[in-house]
Design a protein around this motif. Structure first.
Motif, PDB file in Angstrom:
ATOM      1  N   MET A 177       1.002  -1.303  -0.017  1.00 20.57           N
ATOM      2  CA  MET A 177       0.024   0.085  -0.068  1.00 20.57           C
ATOM      3  C   MET A 177       0.798   1.315  -0.048  1.00 20.57           C
ATOM      4  O   MET A 177       0.507   2.330  -0.920  1.00 20.57           O
ATOM      5  N   ILE A 178       1.907   1.287   0.681  1.00 18.46           N
ATOM      6  CA  ILE A 178       3.034   2.454   0.696  1.00 18.46           C
ATOM      7  C   ILE A 178       3.454   2.538  -0.781  1.00 18.46           C
ATOM      8  O   ILE A 178       3.505   3.610  -1.405  1.00 18.46           O
ATOM      9  N   HIS A 179       4.022   1.081  -1.339  1.00 20.11           N
ATOM     10  CA  HIS A 179       4.304   1.556  -2.725  1.00 20.11           C
ATOM     11  C   HIS A 179       3.391   2.315  -3.640  1.00 20.11           C
ATOM     12  O   HIS A 179       3.435   3.163  -4.483  1.00 20.11           O
ATOM     13  N   ILE A 180       2.190   1.773  -3.457  1.00 18.43           N
ATOM     14  CA  ILE A 180       0.932   2.252  -4.569  1.00 18.43           C
ATOM     15  C   ILE A 180       0.940   3.873  -4.294  1.00 18.43           C
ATOM     16  O   ILE A 180       0.431   4.404  -5.044  1.00 18.43           O
ATOM     17  N   ALA A 181       0.534   4.038  -2.791  1.00 15.58           N
ATOM     18  CA  ALA A 181       0.337   5.386  -2.567  1.00 15.58           C
ATOM     19  C   ALA A 181       1.568   6.329  -2.915  1.00 15.58           C
ATOM     20  O   ALA A 181       1.095   7.606  -3.529  1.00 15.58           O
ATOM     21  N   LEU A 182       2.608   5.896  -2.702  1.00 22.39           N
ATOM     22  CA  LEU A 182       3.690   6.749  -3.200  1.00 22.39           C
ATOM     23  C   LEU A 182       3.566   7.196  -4.754  1.00 22.39           C
ATOM     24  O   LEU A 182       3.867   8.288  -5.367  1.00 22.39           O
ATOM     25  N   TRP A 183       3.315   6.003  -5.540  1.00 24.29           N
ATOM     26  CA  TRP A 183       3.351   5.972  -7.040  1.00 24.29           C
ATOM     27  C   TRP A 183       2.142   7.161  -7.321  1.00 24.29           C
ATOM     28  O   TRP A 183       2.258   7.828  -8.338  1.00 24.29           O
ATOM     29  N   LEU A 184       1.346   6.868  -6.589  1.00 24.35           N
ATOM     30  CA  LEU A 184      -0.166   7.728  -6.880  1.00 24.35           C
ATOM     31  C   LEU A 184       0.121   9.362  -6.679  1.00 24.35           C
ATOM     32  O   LEU A 184       0.004  10.171  -7.678  1.00 24.35           O
ATOM     33  N   HIS A 194      19.441   6.277  -7.059  1.00 19.91           N
ATOM     34  CA  HIS A 194      18.809   5.043  -7.055  1.00 19.91           C
ATOM     35  C   HIS A 194      17.557   4.942  -6.192  1.00 19.91           C
ATOM     36  O   HIS A 194      17.235   5.592  -5.309  1.00 19.91           O
ATOM     37  N   LEU A 195      16.630   4.101  -6.356  1.00 22.51           N
ATOM     38  CA  LEU A 195      15.502   3.800  -5.884  1.00 22.51           C
ATOM     39  C   LEU A 195      14.978   2.333  -6.060  1.00 22.51           C
ATOM     40  O   LEU A 195      15.020   1.655  -7.132  1.00 22.51           O
ATOM     41  N   GLY A 196      13.995   1.931  -5.093  1.00 18.06           N
ATOM     42  CA  GLY A 196      13.407   0.615  -5.574  1.00 18.06           C
ATOM     43  C   GLY A 196      13.328  -0.345  -4.383  1.00 18.06           C
ATOM     44  O   GLY A 196      14.472  -0.441  -3.534  1.00 18.06           O
ATOM     45  N   ALA A 197      12.396  -1.242  -4.098  1.00 14.35           N
ATOM     46  CA  ALA A 197      12.520  -2.231  -3.060  1.00 14.35           C
ATOM     47  C   ALA A 197      13.438  -3.543  -3.385  1.00 14.35           C
ATOM     48  O   ALA A 197      13.280  -4.495  -2.809  1.00 14.35           O
ATOM     49  N   SER A 198      14.149  -3.638  -4.553  1.00 13.10           N
ATOM     50  CA  SER A 198      14.766  -4.797  -5.148  1.00 13.10           C
ATOM     51  C   SER A 198      15.773  -5.343  -4.068  1.00 13.10           C
ATOM     52  O   SER A 198      15.678  -6.572  -4.032  1.00 13.10           O
ATOM     53  N   GLY A 199      16.247  -4.646  -3.353  1.00 12.45           N
ATOM     54  CA  GLY A 199      17.352  -5.052  -2.566  1.00 12.45           C
ATOM     55  C   GLY A 199      16.726  -5.706  -1.246  1.00 12.45           C
ATOM     56  O   GLY A 199      17.161  -7.083  -0.944  1.00 12.45           O
ATOM     57  N   THR A 257      14.982   5.167   2.979  1.00 10.95           N
ATOM     58  CA  THR A 257      13.876   5.614   2.227  1.00 10.95           C
ATOM     59  C   THR A 257      13.698   5.107   0.836  1.00 10.95           C
ATOM     60  O   THR A 257      12.674   4.936   0.237  1.00 10.95           O
ATOM     61  N   PRO A 258      14.881   5.061  -0.037  1.00 13.66           N
ATOM     62  CA  PRO A 258      14.684   4.335  -1.437  1.00 13.66           C
ATOM     63  C   PRO A 258      14.020   3.003  -1.584  1.00 13.66           C
ATOM     64  O   PRO A 258      13.380   2.839  -2.567  1.00 13.66           O
ATOM     65  N   LEU A 259      13.982   2.482  -0.393  1.00 10.66           N
ATOM     66  CA  LEU A 259      13.199   0.951  -0.434  1.00 10.66           C
ATOM     67  C   LEU A 259      11.720   1.205  -0.671  1.00 10.66           C
ATOM     68  O   LEU A 259      10.885   0.287  -1.258  1.00 10.66           O
ATOM     69  N   PHE A 260      11.295   2.440  -0.697  1.00  8.35           N
ATOM     70  CA  PHE A 260       9.531   2.817  -0.839  1.00  8.35           C
ATOM     71  C   PHE A 260       9.258   3.416  -2.106  1.00  8.35           C
ATOM     72  O   PHE A 260       8.089   3.672  -2.298  1.00  8.35           O
ATOM     73  N   PHE A 261      10.196   3.901  -2.846  1.00  7.33           N
ATOM     74  CA  PHE A 261      10.018   4.538  -4.123  1.00  7.33           C
ATOM     75  C   PHE A 261      10.345   3.855  -5.270  1.00  7.33           C
ATOM     76  O   PHE A 261      11.194   2.905  -5.150  1.00  7.33           O
ATOM     77  N   HIS A 262       9.617   4.196  -6.416  1.00  8.33           N
ATOM     78  CA  HIS A 262       9.925   3.274  -7.805  1.00  8.33           C
ATOM     79  C   HIS A 262       9.832   4.197  -8.952  1.00  8.33           C
ATOM     80  O   HIS A 262       9.463   5.406  -8.819  1.00  8.33           O
ATOM     81  N   SER A 263      10.564   4.286 -10.049  1.00  8.01           N
ATOM     82  CA  SER A 263      10.827   5.007 -10.935  1.00  8.01           C
ATOM     83  C   SER A 263       9.554   5.037 -11.911  1.00  8.01           C
ATOM     84  O   SER A 263       9.277   6.051 -12.490  1.00  8.01           O
ATOM     85  N   ASP A 264       8.630   4.113 -12.023  1.00  5.39           N
ATOM     86  CA  ASP A 264       7.639   4.137 -12.722  1.00  5.39           C
ATOM     87  C   ASP A 264       6.559   3.071 -12.192  1.00  5.39           C
ATOM     88  O   ASP A 264       6.821   2.352 -11.390  1.00  5.39           O
TER      89      ASP A 264
END
Length: 254
Positions: free
Chosen positions: A24-31, A126-131, A65-72
């Motif tokens: 839900m955090i991923h989706i909210a930040l993307w929105l 860099h950003l993303g939850a991949s790590g 914090t980069p764990l919660f953000f995504h590029s697209d």
């Protein structure tokens, strides 16, 4: 372990609140950032994106914090899908606190690896939850190697197939944070022996309670038989979805 049998999103949230909250955090930040393009979203993005240069300036929160953000949207959907696939079993086995510690710990180790070995120029971000996702892989691979009683053969096969595919894609695809993937995996593998003490294998029967609207608890003993899926087929289902997402992303369909 990886076949979802929940009857609804509400039930999924009740069973796996940490995984659900992270998605839900991923989706909210993307929105906020990409879809609505709000000023507050832009502020959060600038404040939280990973940057080795800014960590050098003392902004150490950027290791988290980069764990919660995504590029697209594709980046967000892919990582959220992986979390929904691999997170629930571990959340049940470890419990909410240990799962969150393991997830964030592996992700932070991935970002520390990025900081230690990545470029520090101001434009390298860099950003993303991949790590953190690769940290979950690290825990599963540790189980396969040293805690075989915690994972069934079908789930072992799923983990190894997708881990190998993910490892190949890490070095083949462009714009991948290789350091985050590798060190996230190492972090999960290193954390695993600390958190797997006295852990029981995943069992859908532990989620056997069904909630009615009045919050009373009911259970249908035939429920899992109705939803049984061949574990041999789940590999091809998952691989097919990953390939489809990759194709859609490549041609900018999503």
């Amino acid at each position: 372990m990886f076949i979802r049998t929940e009857r609804s999103i509400k039930e999924f949230i009740q069973f796996y609140p940490i995984v659900a909250s992270l998605v839900m955090i991923h989706i909210a930040l993307w929105l906020l950032i990409d879809l609505l393009q709000l000023q507050f979203g832009s502020f959060l993005y600038e404040w939280g994106i990973g940057s080795n240069y800014l960590v050098d300036q003392g902004q150490y929160w950027r290791l988290v914090t980069p764990l919660f953000f995504h590029s697209d949207i594709m980046h967000m959907l892919f990582n959220s899908f992986a979390l929904v696939l691999f997170g629930p079993a571990l959340e049940q086995m470890l419990g909410k606190v240990k799962f969150l510690v393991a997830y964030l710990g592996a992700g932070i180790i991935g970002n520390i690896g990025t900081y230690a070995f990545g470029a520090s120029e101001i434009w390298n971000v860099h950003l993303g939850a991949s790590g953190a996702i690769y940290g979950l892989f690290g825990i599963y691979v540790f189980m396969i190697a040293f805690r075989k009683h915690l994972i069934d053969p079908g789930s072992k096969q799923v983990v190894m197939v997708l881990f190998i595919i993910g490892l190949i894609m890490t070095f083949v695809r462009a714009n991948i944070n290789i350091h985050a993937h590798i060190f996230g995996f190492i972090g999960g593998f290193a954390i695993a022996p600390l958190i797997l003490t006295n852990v029981r294998p995943f069992s859908p029967w532990r989620n056997q309670q069904r909630y009615r609207d009045d919050d009373s608890i009911q259970f249908d003993p035939k429920r899992w038989k109705k939803r049984r899926v061949s574990k041999k087929n789940i590999i091809w289902i998952v691989v097919g979805i990953l390939v489809l997402l990759g194709i859609l992303g490549r041609f900018n369909i999503l």
